[in-house]
Design a protein around this motif. Structure first.
Motif, PDB file in Angstrom:
ATOM      1  N   SER A  50      16.108  -0.343  -8.805  1.00 31.37           N
ATOM      2  CA  SER A  50      16.111  -1.625  -8.086  1.00 31.37           C
ATOM      3  C   SER A  50      17.530  -2.027  -7.721  1.00 31.37           C
ATOM      4  O   SER A  50      17.796  -2.465  -6.596  1.00 31.37           O
ATOM      5  CB  SER A  50      15.497  -2.725  -8.952  1.00 31.37           C
ATOM      6  OG  SER A  50      14.186  -2.400  -9.294  1.00 31.37           O
ATOM      7  N   ASP A 170      10.647  -2.183  -3.124  1.00 36.47           N
ATOM      8  CA  ASP A 170      10.941  -2.051  -4.550  1.00 36.47           C
ATOM      9  C   ASP A 170       9.656  -2.157  -5.370  1.00 36.47           C
ATOM     10  O   ASP A 170       9.201  -3.245  -5.691  1.00 36.47           O
ATOM     11  CB  ASP A 170      11.930  -3.133  -4.981  1.00 36.47           C
ATOM     12  CG  ASP A 170      12.425  -2.896  -6.400  1.00 36.47           C
ATOM     13  OD1 ASP A 170      12.010  -1.898  -7.013  1.00 36.47           O
ATOM     14  OD2 ASP A 170      13.232  -3.705  -6.888  1.00 36.47           O
ATOM     15  N   GLU A 171       9.108  -1.017  -5.700  1.00 39.57           N
ATOM     16  CA  GLU A 171       7.876  -0.972  -6.509  1.00 39.57           C
ATOM     17  C   GLU A 171       6.850  -1.971  -6.023  1.00 39.57           C
ATOM     18  O   GLU A 171       6.308  -2.762  -6.786  1.00 39.57           O
ATOM     19  CB  GLU A 171       8.202  -1.237  -7.976  1.00 39.57           C
ATOM     20  CG  GLU A 171       9.057  -0.122  -8.552  1.00 39.57           C
ATOM     21  CD  GLU A 171       9.191  -0.236 -10.065  1.00 39.57           C
ATOM     22  OE1 GLU A 171       8.200  -0.604 -10.708  1.00 39.57           O
ATOM     23  OE2 GLU A 171      10.277   0.052 -10.573  1.00 39.57           O
TER      24      GLU A 171
ATOM     25  N   ASP B  16      12.370  -9.233 -11.384  1.00 39.48           N
ATOM     26  CA  ASP B  16      11.138  -8.535 -11.018  1.00 39.48           C
ATOM     27  C   ASP B  16      10.185  -8.320 -12.192  1.00 39.48           C
ATOM     28  O   ASP B  16       9.537  -7.307 -12.312  1.00 39.48           O
ATOM     29  CB  ASP B  16      11.457  -7.220 -10.294  1.00 39.48           C
ATOM     30  CG  ASP B  16      12.437  -6.373 -11.069  1.00 39.48           C
ATOM     31  OD1 ASP B  16      12.832  -5.322 -10.575  1.00 39.48           O
ATOM     32  OD2 ASP B  16      12.799  -6.770 -12.186  1.00 39.48           O
TER      33      ASP B  16
END
Ligand code: ATP
Ligand code: MG
Lengths: 249, 295
Positions: A50, A170-171, B16
């Motif tokens: 990331s 990103d994922e 995230d």
């Protein structure tokens, strides 16, 4: 002013180093990505995937090395952020749609407010994008009313509304349940087929193998191994890559 | 050069993680609506019983000067106490709230300034005025401000009530600042990042993405502070401002300062303030509930 031509890498990452305080996350990472290429970055959690792609659109700064997008240096004092972010779109794992705006408004917002484009034109384009991500009937829905997969597709459309040349993912399927993963992957596949340059961080190995032109395996801040999917998956040389692939496949 | 730390916002900037919900509703921790919650929790029928009790309590004190006499006296004073006294309390509260809200909004936004020095100043000013006793602030303003100012040769007097408004707007400013800061910071930093990656500038992000998301949530605590402020306006009587409590004392003096007058007269003030603040508190809690459900 840019002297970049299409036979040069559209994104060029050279020996990038990045640390959070004393924690070295990227220890000299390099990769070149050509226009229209699809590149997958895989690797264990915490290996800096990331962080790396966030450096490409200057969401993170770097401590060493350089990144250029279409020949323009990203990490300089006089970076034109607007120009960079028009060129580079990004989609996040958590969608991050604006909850107070409808799907259509989410898509229209940046072109209208930031690029100050004509609202009617943008609306038309936004509708087309919604169609493209197969959500034309959801334009008036708020993010809270959409499923994860639908939200993620709106997020992709939102990013595309800026007409980027490169997309970072990103994922983007990591937070989705297995059935909805596919619909998002199909969307990305469509994009790739249209010739969009895509840099994906993903755990979807089947998808990576099928779609990617090149695969990078990162571990502990370095690129351990990279190559075209077939070579990479069938003839991995580095023991760390093998171990990772054994675990995941 | 992009720097990931979003000034003043990155406090909980883990980005995230799947556990991140769209909002962090308890970002402010303590119960900021305590006063309204308490006030609104009074069931309406209690209010009714209390009103019945009021003459009875007065009756218990009477010897020769009866309750009836005291209430007759009150009756004569009611227009004065209400329309010259209480209306002025409302006026002061509205003015102080307006100034406090505007100044507080600016101060609250300064908490998320890009410049560290501005954030620090904002923090200091907020803490200073939030934690000082209101009466002390009132007296400081009373003593620090001149009685009149000269503007282009003309002398403009500053009446006591203007100072009272300024004095009361200071703690309101600080508390509104906290509300704004808390609301802005309760929006996850991922929203800032999403906006940033879409080429929004910081200012654009704040005004077009962050504030519209948290505006609604600021309304209940804002109303809560308005109720608190209104209940605090009698403090101005200590500065000699002609408001309800001050006039009540004057009226009782005119009636011979009999002890029997105390309960009816101050009781009437209580009724006025309650009648004004109770609906506000109920509305605050109703809104709070609604916004908490929707978002
Ligand atoms: N803002 C930050 N501040 C400090 N450390 C950070 C920050 N962001 C990431 N890190 C650290 O950098 C390292 C790499 O993080 P990164 O998010 O890039 O990993 P990743 O490869 O994307 O992992 P995952 O697969 O779990 O998403 C981790 O050790 C992480 O704790
Ligand atoms: Mg990651």
């Amino acid at each position: 002013m840019s002297t970049w031509t299409e036979d040069q890498p559209i994104v060029s990452i050279k020996n990038v180093r990045k640390a959070f305080g004393t924690l070295e996350v990227l220890k000299g990472v390099s990769m070149d990505i050509m226009k229209g290429e699809v590149v997958c970055i895989i690797g264990p959690s915490g290996s800096g995937k990331s962080t790396l792609i966030r450096c490409v659109n200057a969401l993170n700064d770097i401590q060493g090395g350089s990144i250029t997008v279409e020949g323009q240096e990203v990490h300089t004092e006089n970076l034109d952020k607007l120009a960079l972010r028009k060129k580079v779109g990004m989609v996040f794992q958590q969608y991050n749609l604006f909850p107070h705006k409808t799907a259509l408004e989410n898509i229209m917002m940046a072109p209208v407010k930031v690029l100050r484009e004509d609202k009617a034109d943008v609306k038309e384009r936004a509708r087309e994008l919604l169609k493209k991500v197969r959500l034309y009937d959801k334009e008036d829905s708020y993010p809270g009313e959409l499923s994860g997969g639908q939200q993620q597709r709106v997020a992709i459309a939102r990013s595309l509304a800026m007409r980027p040349d490169v997309m970072l993912f990103d994922e983007v399927t990591a937070a989705l349940d297995p059935e909805t993963v596919k619909e998002v992957l199909v969307t990305i596949k469509d994009l790739a087929a249209d010739g969009m340059t895509c840099i994906l961080v993903t755990h979807e190995m089947g998808f990576a193998r099928e779609l990617a032109d090149h695969i990078y395996f990162t571990d502990r801040g370095v690129i351990v191994e990279h190559g075209p999917p077939d070579t990479f998956f069938d003839n991995a040389k580095d023991p760390r890559t093998k171990e990772f692939l054994d675990q995941i496949l | 050069m992009a720097n990931r730390a979003i000034p003043g916002v990155a406090a909980h900037a883990t980005t995230d993680l799947p556990v991140m919900l769209p909002f962090n509703p308890k970002a402010g921790a303590h119960d900021e609506l305590l006063v309204s919650r308490w006030l609104a929790s009074v069931p309406p029928r209690y209010v009714f019983f209390l009103l019945l009790l009021w003459p009875v309590a007065a009756f218990a004190q009477g010897v020769d000067y009866t309750t009836a006499d005291a209430f007759v006296a009150l009756w004569r004073w009611i227009p004065f106490l209400t329309f010259q006294g209480f209306v002025f309390n409302i006026l002061i509260s509205v003015c102080a709230m307006t100034i406090g809200t505007l100044a507080g909004a600016v101060l609250g936004l300064a908490h998320v300034s890009r410049l560290r020095i501005i954030r620090q100043v904002a923090w200091f000013v907020t803490q200073l005025f939030r934690n000082s006793p209101w009466l002390v602030l009132l007296f400081i303003v009373l003593l620090a401000f001149p009685f009149q100012i000269e503007v282009f040769g003309t002398t403009i007097p500053i009446p006591g009530w203007v100072k009272a408004v300024i004095g009361l707007s200071l703690p309101i400013m600080a508390n509104i600042s906290e509300i704004v800061r808390g609301a802005v910071q309760s929006v996850p930093s991922a929203q800032w990042e999403a906006a940033e990656s879409l080429a929004f500038t910081r200012t654009q992000t704040l005004w077009q993405i962050i504030l519209p998301q948290c505006f609604k949530r600021m309304i209940p605590p804002w109303m809560n502070w308005y109720a608190i402020l209104t209940m605090a306006t009698p403090l101005c009587s200590l500065l000699g401002v002609g408001e309800n409590i001050n006039f009540t004392r004057q009226a009782m003096e005119a009636e011979g300062n009999r002890p029997e007058l105390l309960v009816p007269f101050f009781g009437y003030s209580l009724v006025l303030f309650f009648a004004y603040c109770y609906p506000i508190a109920r509305a605050t809690m109703a809104l709070e509930k609604r916004f908490a459900l929707k978002l």
